[in-house]
Design a protein around this motif. Structure first.
Motif, PDB file in Angstrom:
ATOM      1  N   UNK A 181     -55.152  22.007  34.312  1.00 23.10           N
ATOM      2  CA  UNK A 181     -53.812  22.369  33.888  1.00 23.10           C
ATOM      3  C   UNK A 181     -53.268  23.445  34.798  1.00 23.10           C
ATOM      4  N   UNK A 182     -52.435  24.304  34.264  1.00 19.03           N
ATOM      5  CA  UNK A 182     -51.841  25.385  35.043  1.00 19.03           C
ATOM      6  C   UNK A 182     -52.583  26.695  34.751  1.00 19.03           C
ATOM      7  N   UNK A 183     -53.903  26.674  34.962  1.00 22.31           N
ATOM      8  CA  UNK A 183     -54.711  27.852  34.675  1.00 22.31           C
ATOM      9  C   UNK A 183     -54.281  29.035  35.530  1.00 22.31           C
ATOM     10  N   UNK A 184     -54.351  30.234  34.945  1.00 15.99           N
ATOM     11  CA  UNK A 184     -53.989  31.444  35.669  1.00 15.99           C
ATOM     12  C   UNK A 184     -55.142  31.941  36.533  1.00 15.99           C
ATOM     13  N   UNK A 185     -56.339  31.440  36.297  1.00 14.15           N
ATOM     14  CA  UNK A 185     -57.501  31.781  37.103  1.00 14.15           C
ATOM     15  C   UNK A 185     -58.104  30.499  37.648  1.00 14.15           C
ATOM     16  N   UNK A 186     -58.590  30.564  38.887  1.00 16.17           N
ATOM     17  CA  UNK A 186     -59.231  29.408  39.500  1.00 16.17           C
ATOM     18  C   UNK A 186     -60.726  29.697  39.596  1.00 16.17           C
ATOM     19  N   UNK A 187     -61.527  28.990  38.816  1.00 14.20           N
ATOM     20  CA  UNK A 187     -62.961  29.252  38.732  1.00 14.20           C
ATOM     21  C   UNK A 187     -63.762  28.346  39.656  1.00 14.20           C
ATOM     22  N   UNK A 188     -64.844  28.909  40.181  1.00 11.92           N
ATOM     23  CA  UNK A 188     -65.817  28.168  40.977  1.00 11.92           C
ATOM     24  C   UNK A 188     -67.163  28.243  40.268  1.00 11.92           C
ATOM     25  N   UNK A 224     -67.578  27.493  14.049  1.00 18.78           N
ATOM     26  CA  UNK A 224     -66.403  27.016  13.316  1.00 18.78           C
ATOM     27  C   UNK A 224     -65.370  26.433  14.267  1.00 18.78           C
ATOM     28  N   UNK A 225     -65.121  27.132  15.357  1.00 18.06           N
ATOM     29  CA  UNK A 225     -64.096  26.676  16.299  1.00 18.06           C
ATOM     30  C   UNK A 225     -64.210  27.435  17.600  1.00 18.06           C
ATOM     31  N   UNK A 226     -63.721  26.809  18.641  1.00 15.85           N
ATOM     32  CA  UNK A 226     -63.509  27.448  19.932  1.00 15.85           C
ATOM     33  C   UNK A 226     -62.048  27.197  20.276  1.00 15.85           C
ATOM     34  N   UNK A 227     -61.243  28.215  20.091  1.00 18.14           N
ATOM     35  CA  UNK A 227     -59.791  28.082  20.199  1.00 18.14           C
ATOM     36  C   UNK A 227     -59.339  28.387  21.627  1.00 18.14           C
ATOM     37  N   UNK A 228     -58.614  27.480  22.274  1.00 21.25           N
ATOM     38  CA  UNK A 228     -58.192  27.709  23.659  1.00 21.25           C
ATOM     39  C   UNK A 228     -57.158  28.810  23.777  1.00 21.25           C
ATOM     40  N   UNK A 229     -57.247  29.586  24.859  1.00 15.65           N
ATOM     41  CA  UNK A 229     -56.318  30.679  25.099  1.00 15.65           C
ATOM     42  C   UNK A 229     -55.262  30.326  26.126  1.00 15.65           C
ATOM     43  N   UNK A 230     -54.261  31.195  26.259  1.00 13.93           N
ATOM     44  CA  UNK A 230     -53.130  30.856  27.140  1.00 13.93           C
ATOM     45  C   UNK A 230     -53.408  31.163  28.608  1.00 13.93           C
ATOM     46  N   UNK A 231     -54.625  31.620  28.952  1.00 15.40           N
ATOM     47  CA  UNK A 231     -54.986  31.675  30.367  1.00 15.40           C
ATOM     48  C   UNK A 231     -54.957  30.281  30.975  1.00 15.40           C
TER      49      UNK A 231
END
Length: 276
Positions: A203-210, A248-255
């Motif tokens: 998506x349009x992630x604010x961080x690019x992970x390797x 219970x859940x892993x809720x996605x963040x806006x990063x």
């Protein structure tokens, strides 16, 4: 039970009946941001990340109540308490007679400020420095991160927080922290943990992970991998369950570039055995 392999977005849980909810909670959170008498460390001493100190603290108190179901009478353990960003708003929420707060961190300056500023006014708020080695926050520390054991008895707490802690840990140390959180939680207690949980979506992630070598870890900053560390979502969920917690859940963040109430992803996990 098998590990979830994708993030689940759930509707916010209603606040407990005996906790501030709705307009009452909104009023409390707004007041925390504007009350000039609330403790605030010197701006140049804040090492716990960017953003407004009071606003972020108030935001997370709202998440603790609405998502984590934190009640005023509960015992809170804050792993990585920093310089009190979570503790300060909790002074206005936890019951002064029944609730309690313990915070630990490797950075001495933060612990000293909290102990000298918060504890005298709120004696059930206690702070302890642990000399945990970390290349960014405590490079000369004597205790390896994968040997951490917090000095409290099993089942000492109802609510354990790890706010932006997993985002600075390698996978082997994160596993130890999850095991310790599970050990310290009483039956029915909740772990509230934030992370960059990598699940393969784009998506349009604010961080690019390797990917970090061939394991479940990820990094976003070449010169300081633990400045923004990610973890495979499936690994995080599996390790939480292996530690004895029910996810219970892993809720996605806006990063991730999506609409969300919080920046990092939020894991909510419960210690089995509490009231239904």
């Amino acid at each position: 039970m098998t590990a979830m392999t994708a993030l689940r977005q759930i509707a916010p849980e209603p606040a407990p009946a005996s906790a501030p909810a709705g307009p009452e909670l909104d009023w409390l959170l707004a007041g925390l941001q504007t009350n000039r008498f609330m403790p605030h460390p010197p701006p140049d001493s804040i090492f716990v990340g960017d953003g407004d100190y009071r606003a972020i603290g108030a935001e997370f108190l709202g998440h603790f109540v609405r998502i984590g179901r934190l009640m005023p009478h509960e015992r809170v353990f804050d792993i990585g308490c920093g310089i009190g960003r979570m503790a300060v708003p909790l002074t206005q929420y936890l019951d002064p007679e029944r609730g309690s707060y313990d915070g630990v961190d490797p950075v001495m300056d933060g612990i000293l400020w909290c102990a000298q500023t918060i504890t005298p006014a709120y004696p059930r708020f206690r702070f302890q420095r642990l000399d945990i080695a970390h290349p960014l926050y405590n490079p000369q520390g004597s205790l390896p991160g994968n040997e951490v054991r917090f000095g409290f008895a099993n089942g000492s707490f109802d609510f354990v927080t790890m706010i932006s802690v997993a985002t600075h840990l390698p996978p082997d140390e994160l596993v130890v922290y999850l095991q310790e959180a599970s050990r310290l939680l009483a039956p029915g207690g909740r772990l509230f943990l934030t992370a960059f949980a990598i699940d393969g979506s784009t998506g349009q992630e604010r961080l690019s992970f390797k990917r970090w070598q061939d394991g479940p870890g990820w990094y976003a900053i070449d010169e300081a991998p633990l400045a923004a560390a990610g973890i495979d979502a499936s690994f995080l969920l599996e390790q939480a369950m292996q530690a004895g917690l029910t996810v219970e859940a892993l809720r996605p963040g806006h990063w991730r570039g999506i609409s969300a109430a919080h920046y990092q992803d939020v894991l909510i996990a419960t210690k089995p055995g509490g009231r239904p």
